[in-house]
Write a protein that holds these residues in place. Structure first.
Motif, PDB file in Angstrom:
ATOM      1  N   VAL A   1     -19.689 -45.743  50.198  1.00 51.31           N
ATOM      2  CA  VAL A   1     -21.096 -45.951  50.537  1.00 51.31           C
ATOM      3  C   VAL A   1     -21.217 -47.178  51.443  1.00 51.31           C
ATOM      4  O   VAL A   1     -20.275 -47.949  51.606  1.00 51.31           O
ATOM      5  CB  VAL A   1     -21.954 -46.144  49.266  1.00 51.31           C
ATOM      6  CG1 VAL A   1     -21.848 -44.932  48.355  1.00 51.31           C
ATOM      7  CG2 VAL A   1     -21.546 -47.408  48.505  1.00 51.31           C
ATOM      8  N   ASP A   2     -22.395 -47.324  52.031  1.00 53.35           N
ATOM      9  CA  ASP A   2     -22.778 -48.508  52.814  1.00 53.35           C
ATOM     10  C   ASP A   2     -21.833 -48.802  53.971  1.00 53.35           C
ATOM     11  O   ASP A   2     -20.958 -49.665  53.895  1.00 53.35           O
ATOM     12  CB  ASP A   2     -22.901 -49.733  51.910  1.00 53.35           C
ATOM     13  CG  ASP A   2     -23.617 -50.882  52.621  1.00 53.35           C
ATOM     14  OD1 ASP A   2     -24.046 -50.689  53.777  1.00 53.35           O
ATOM     15  OD2 ASP A   2     -23.757 -51.957  52.015  1.00 53.35           O
ATOM     16  N   PHE A   3     -22.051 -48.090  55.060  1.00 55.32           N
ATOM     17  CA  PHE A   3     -21.281 -48.301  56.290  1.00 55.32           C
ATOM     18  C   PHE A   3     -21.978 -49.293  57.220  1.00 55.32           C
ATOM     19  O   PHE A   3     -21.775 -49.283  58.433  1.00 55.32           O
ATOM     20  CB  PHE A   3     -21.063 -46.966  57.002  1.00 55.32           C
ATOM     21  CG  PHE A   3     -19.963 -46.128  56.393  1.00 55.32           C
ATOM     22  CD1 PHE A   3     -18.754 -45.966  57.036  1.00 55.32           C
ATOM     23  CD2 PHE A   3     -20.140 -45.515  55.161  1.00 55.32           C
ATOM     24  CE1 PHE A   3     -17.738 -45.202  56.472  1.00 55.32           C
ATOM     25  CE2 PHE A   3     -19.146 -44.745  54.585  1.00 55.32           C
ATOM     26  CZ  PHE A   3     -17.936 -44.592  55.246  1.00 55.32           C
ATOM     27  N   ASP A   4     -22.795 -50.168  56.663  1.00 56.39           N
ATOM     28  CA  ASP A   4     -23.586 -51.099  57.468  1.00 56.39           C
ATOM     29  C   ASP A   4     -22.716 -52.030  58.306  1.00 56.39           C
ATOM     30  O   ASP A   4     -23.136 -52.505  59.353  1.00 56.39           O
ATOM     31  CB  ASP A   4     -24.493 -51.922  56.547  1.00 56.39           C
ATOM     32  CG  ASP A   4     -25.559 -52.684  57.308  1.00 56.39           C
ATOM     33  OD1 ASP A   4     -26.367 -52.043  57.994  1.00 56.39           O
ATOM     34  OD2 ASP A   4     -25.586 -53.935  57.229  1.00 56.39           O
ATOM     35  N   ASP A   5     -21.508 -52.312  57.842  1.00 53.75           N
ATOM     36  CA  ASP A   5     -20.614 -53.204  58.582  1.00 53.75           C
ATOM     37  C   ASP A   5     -19.545 -52.452  59.365  1.00 53.75           C
ATOM     38  O   ASP A   5     -18.552 -53.058  59.795  1.00 53.75           O
ATOM     39  CB  ASP A   5     -19.945 -54.189  57.626  1.00 53.75           C
ATOM     40  CG  ASP A   5     -20.887 -55.291  57.183  1.00 53.75           C
ATOM     41  OD1 ASP A   5     -21.377 -56.023  58.054  1.00 53.75           O
ATOM     42  OD2 ASP A   5     -21.145 -55.412  55.970  1.00 53.75           O
ATOM     43  N   ALA A   6     -19.723 -51.158  59.565  1.00 52.92           N
ATOM     44  CA  ALA A   6     -18.746 -50.386  60.339  1.00 52.92           C
ATOM     45  C   ALA A   6     -18.606 -50.982  61.739  1.00 52.92           C
ATOM     46  O   ALA A   6     -19.595 -51.337  62.381  1.00 52.92           O
ATOM     47  CB  ALA A   6     -19.194 -48.927  60.429  1.00 52.92           C
ATOM     48  N   ARG A   7     -17.370 -51.075  62.190  1.00 55.01           N
ATOM     49  CA  ARG A   7     -17.099 -51.663  63.511  1.00 55.01           C
ATOM     50  C   ARG A   7     -15.693 -51.279  63.941  1.00 55.01           C
ATOM     51  O   ARG A   7     -14.962 -50.619  63.201  1.00 55.01           O
ATOM     52  CB  ARG A   7     -17.247 -53.187  63.468  1.00 55.01           C
ATOM     53  CG  ARG A   7     -16.280 -53.888  62.531  1.00 55.01           C
ATOM     54  CD  ARG A   7     -16.661 -55.355  62.355  1.00 55.01           C
ATOM     55  NE  ARG A   7     -17.936 -55.483  61.652  1.00 55.01           N
ATOM     56  CZ  ARG A   7     -18.952 -56.250  62.074  1.00 55.01           C
ATOM     57  NH1 ARG A   7     -18.843 -56.953  63.186  1.00 55.01           N
ATOM     58  NH2 ARG A   7     -20.059 -56.323  61.383  1.00 55.01           N
ATOM     59  N   MET A   8     -15.305 -51.709  65.120  1.00 54.40           N
ATOM     60  CA  MET A   8     -13.939 -51.517  65.588  1.00 54.40           C
ATOM     61  C   MET A   8     -13.060 -52.621  64.993  1.00 54.40           C
ATOM     62  O   MET A   8     -13.397 -53.804  65.058  1.00 54.40           O
ATOM     63  CB  MET A   8     -13.885 -51.569  67.109  1.00 54.40           C
ATOM     64  CG  MET A   8     -14.699 -50.497  67.816  1.00 54.40           C
ATOM     65  SD  MET A   8     -14.098 -48.825  67.497  1.00 54.40           S
ATOM     66  CE  MET A   8     -12.492 -48.893  68.307  1.00 54.40           C
ATOM     67  N   ALA A   9     -11.933 -52.211  64.402  1.00 54.54           N
ATOM     68  CA  ALA A   9     -11.023 -53.177  63.783  1.00 54.54           C
ATOM     69  C   ALA A   9      -9.686 -52.496  63.534  1.00 54.54           C
ATOM     70  O   ALA A   9      -9.593 -51.266  63.558  1.00 54.54           O
ATOM     71  CB  ALA A   9     -11.607 -53.707  62.468  1.00 54.54           C
ATOM     72  N   PRO A  10      -8.638 -53.265  63.265  1.00 56.66           N
ATOM     73  CA  PRO A  10      -7.369 -52.647  62.858  1.00 56.66           C
ATOM     74  C   PRO A  10      -7.537 -51.925  61.524  1.00 56.66           C
ATOM     75  O   PRO A  10      -8.381 -52.293  60.699  1.00 56.66           O
ATOM     76  CB  PRO A  10      -6.421 -53.851  62.721  1.00 56.66           C
ATOM     77  CG  PRO A  10      -7.067 -54.956  63.476  1.00 56.66           C
ATOM     78  CD  PRO A  10      -8.536 -54.731  63.362  1.00 56.66           C
ATOM     79  N   ALA A  11      -6.711 -50.926  61.290  1.00 54.16           N
ATOM     80  CA  ALA A  11      -6.786 -50.154  60.051  1.00 54.16           C
ATOM     81  C   ALA A  11      -6.658 -51.030  58.815  1.00 54.16           C
ATOM     82  O   ALA A  11      -7.301 -50.770  57.784  1.00 54.16           O
ATOM     83  CB  ALA A  11      -5.697 -49.080  60.044  1.00 54.16           C
ATOM     84  N   ILE A  12      -5.873 -52.100  58.892  1.00 50.01           N
ATOM     85  CA  ILE A  12      -5.628 -52.945  57.722  1.00 50.01           C
ATOM     86  C   ILE A  12      -6.914 -53.573  57.204  1.00 50.01           C
ATOM     87  O   ILE A  12      -6.989 -53.949  56.020  1.00 50.01           O
ATOM     88  CB  ILE A  12      -4.575 -54.036  58.071  1.00 50.01           C
ATOM     89  CG1 ILE A  12      -4.043 -54.707  56.800  1.00 50.01           C
ATOM     90  CG2 ILE A  12      -5.151 -55.055  59.037  1.00 50.01           C
ATOM     91  CD1 ILE A  12      -3.252 -53.818  55.894  1.00 50.01           C
ATOM     92  N   GLN A  13      -7.957 -53.669  58.025  1.00 51.78           N
ATOM     93  CA  GLN A  13      -9.221 -54.235  57.564  1.00 51.78           C
ATOM     94  C   GLN A  13      -9.784 -53.459  56.379  1.00 51.78           C
ATOM     95  O   GLN A  13     -10.414 -54.035  55.499  1.00 51.78           O
ATOM     96  CB  GLN A  13     -10.241 -54.272  58.716  1.00 51.78           C
ATOM     97  CG  GLN A  13     -11.660 -54.659  58.317  1.00 51.78           C
ATOM     98  CD  GLN A  13     -11.765 -56.067  57.744  1.00 51.78           C
ATOM     99  OE1 GLN A  13     -10.861 -56.887  57.890  1.00 51.78           O
ATOM    100  NE2 GLN A  13     -12.890 -56.361  57.095  1.00 51.78           N
ATOM    101  N   ASP A  14      -9.575 -52.150  56.347  1.00 52.33           N
ATOM    102  CA  ASP A  14     -10.069 -51.339  55.234  1.00 52.33           C
ATOM    103  C   ASP A  14      -9.084 -51.261  54.070  1.00 52.33           C
ATOM    104  O   ASP A  14      -9.401 -50.662  53.045  1.00 52.33           O
ATOM    105  CB  ASP A  14     -10.378 -49.912  55.715  1.00 52.33           C
ATOM    106  CG  ASP A  14     -11.731 -49.796  56.380  1.00 52.33           C
ATOM    107  OD1 ASP A  14     -12.524 -50.752  56.316  1.00 52.33           O
ATOM    108  OD2 ASP A  14     -11.993 -48.734  56.986  1.00 52.33           O
ATOM    109  N   LEU A  15      -7.921 -51.850  54.228  1.00 53.64           N
ATOM    110  CA  LEU A  15      -6.902 -51.762  53.177  1.00 53.64           C
ATOM    111  C   LEU A  15      -6.723 -53.058  52.401  1.00 53.64           C
ATOM    112  O   LEU A  15      -6.527 -53.028  51.180  1.00 53.64           O
ATOM    113  CB  LEU A  15      -5.554 -51.345  53.779  1.00 53.64           C
ATOM    114  CG  LEU A  15      -5.515 -50.048  54.590  1.00 53.64           C
ATOM    115  CD1 LEU A  15      -4.096 -49.791  55.092  1.00 53.64           C
ATOM    116  CD2 LEU A  15      -6.000 -48.871  53.777  1.00 53.64           C
ATOM    117  N   TRP A  16      -6.811 -54.199  53.072  1.00 49.66           N
ATOM    118  CA  TRP A  16      -6.407 -55.439  52.418  1.00 49.66           C
ATOM    119  C   TRP A  16      -7.344 -55.828  51.291  1.00 49.66           C
ATOM    120  O   TRP A  16      -6.922 -56.457  50.307  1.00 49.66           O
ATOM    121  CB  TRP A  16      -6.241 -56.579  53.423  1.00 49.66           C
ATOM    122  CG  TRP A  16      -7.508 -57.152  54.012  1.00 49.66           C
ATOM    123  CD1 TRP A  16      -8.063 -56.858  55.217  1.00 49.66           C
ATOM    124  CD2 TRP A  16      -8.342 -58.165  53.435  1.00 49.66           C
ATOM    125  NE1 TRP A  16      -9.197 -57.599  55.430  1.00 49.66           N
ATOM    126  CE2 TRP A  16      -9.393 -58.416  54.345  1.00 49.66           C
ATOM    127  CE3 TRP A  16      -8.323 -58.884  52.232  1.00 49.66           C
ATOM    128  CZ2 TRP A  16     -10.406 -59.337  54.104  1.00 49.66           C
ATOM    129  CZ3 TRP A  16      -9.338 -59.810  51.983  1.00 49.66           C
ATOM    130  CH2 TRP A  16     -10.357 -60.034  52.913  1.00 49.66           C
TER     131      TRP A  16
END
Length: 330
Positions: A220-235
């Protein structure tokens, strides 16, 4: 910092205003309004006459352009089209981005769930699988309007904001010197592999934005969706416990992730730099929002001498973390 004498836009969000905004979109409310836990925007559960309640999100005026919000919504729709478990905005007469008296609004179906157990290997594995599929979609094309997670906006601008009157004078020299050292290390880490791929990511993938239900993670809440390396969603799925525990958690996440998407191991060098940028950005976010009455009320510990002393101590610990070897892939 002194509080502004001007009323904040969110002060207009009285129960009557909220209900009028929802009924203007064609919904008949039963008059129930429940404020949910949200500070950047304002989010409410709205009772609907003889139907299931809906969730209404009133975006903070001036934060995003309509084009940026629409990209968030369209990304969610792309993910849903690939049978991914995200909660997309509802469409009203074909539109997901609605407006009422200066407020951008999005409406959502109410979904239940609990936070995943990030110490549970099965949960981590399933989260990795979902993120692998999500990143396949995110890599298809870039955002055109939404921003990129970079050192300038998350790092240098955050530091500049805090030095504009928030850091106590007694701590300012230490803060300046420390943040200069931090940014030098972060710049070196990003320069090490300048060809790392950026893609559309969730951007704020912590436990509060994950609903665990029916043995699946719902994002939920994709308010901060942006371009970034994949690791941003993993760490952020990794605990801050001892290194060996983080490596075990990483192994479970990547086992699921790589069933669908290839992970570039060079991105492991960015975990601590990204964590540092998030710490800097979070304090600056509180400073930028301090004129919103909800912030002094809910974050009374912010902008005290004790807070800044502890913040500097945490940043010193983070400087040490930046000098440690990167996590291993087991």
């Amino acid at each position: 910092m002194t509080q502004s004498s001007q009323p904040h836009p969110f002060e207009r969000l009285t129960p009557d205003f909220i209900l009028d905004a929802i009924e203007a979109q064609g919904f008949l409310s039963d008059g129930r309004v429940l404020a949910l836990n949200s500070y950047e925007n304002r989010v409410y559960q709205i009772g609907i006459d003889e139907k299931v309640p809906i969730i209404a999100k009133f975006y903070r005026p001036g934060r995003w352009t309509d084009a940026q919000i629409q990209e968030e919504h369209d990304f969610c729709d792309e993910l849903v089209a690939q049978d991914l478990s995200v909660v997309p905005p509802m469409r009203v007469q074909g539109q997901s981005l609605l407006h009422y008296q200066g407020f951008p609004i999005a409406l959502y179906e109410r979904r239940g769930g609990r936070a995943p157990d990030l110490d549970n290997p099965d949960h981590l594995y399933q989260l990795g699988r979902t993120l692998g599929r999500m990143h396949l979609v995110g890599a298809v094309k870039p955002f055109t309007h939404r921003p990129t997670l970079d050192m300038q906006s998350f790092g240098y601008q955050s530091i500049e904001r805090l030095l504009s009157g928030f850091i106590p004078a007694s701590l300012e020299p230490a803060y300046r010197s420390l943040t200069q050292d931090l940014m030098q290390r972060i710049e070196a880490a990003f320069a090490l592999y300048p060809d790392i791929r950026y893609l559309r990511v969730h951007g704020d993938c912590h436990g509060g934005n994950l609903l665990w239900r029916d043995d699946l993670a719902h994002f939920v809440d994709f308010d901060d969706a942006r371009m970034a390396p994949a690791i941003q969603d993993l760490w952020m799925l990794l605990s801050e416990n001892e290194r060996s525990q983080r490596e075990l958690q990483l192994a479970e996440v990547l086992a699921g992730y790589e069933e669908f998407a290839e992970f570039d191991p060079r991105e492991l060098h960015l975990i601590e730099p990204l964590r540092t940028l998030r710490m800097l950005h979070y304090s600056a976010w509180l400073a930028r929002r301090w004129e919103d009455p909800a912030f002094p009320l809910n974050f009374p510990w912010f902008n005290t001498e004790r807070y800044w002393g502890e913040h500097i101590l945490q940043l010193r610990e983070q400087l040490s973390a930046l000098n440690e070897p990167v996590l291993r892939i087991l």
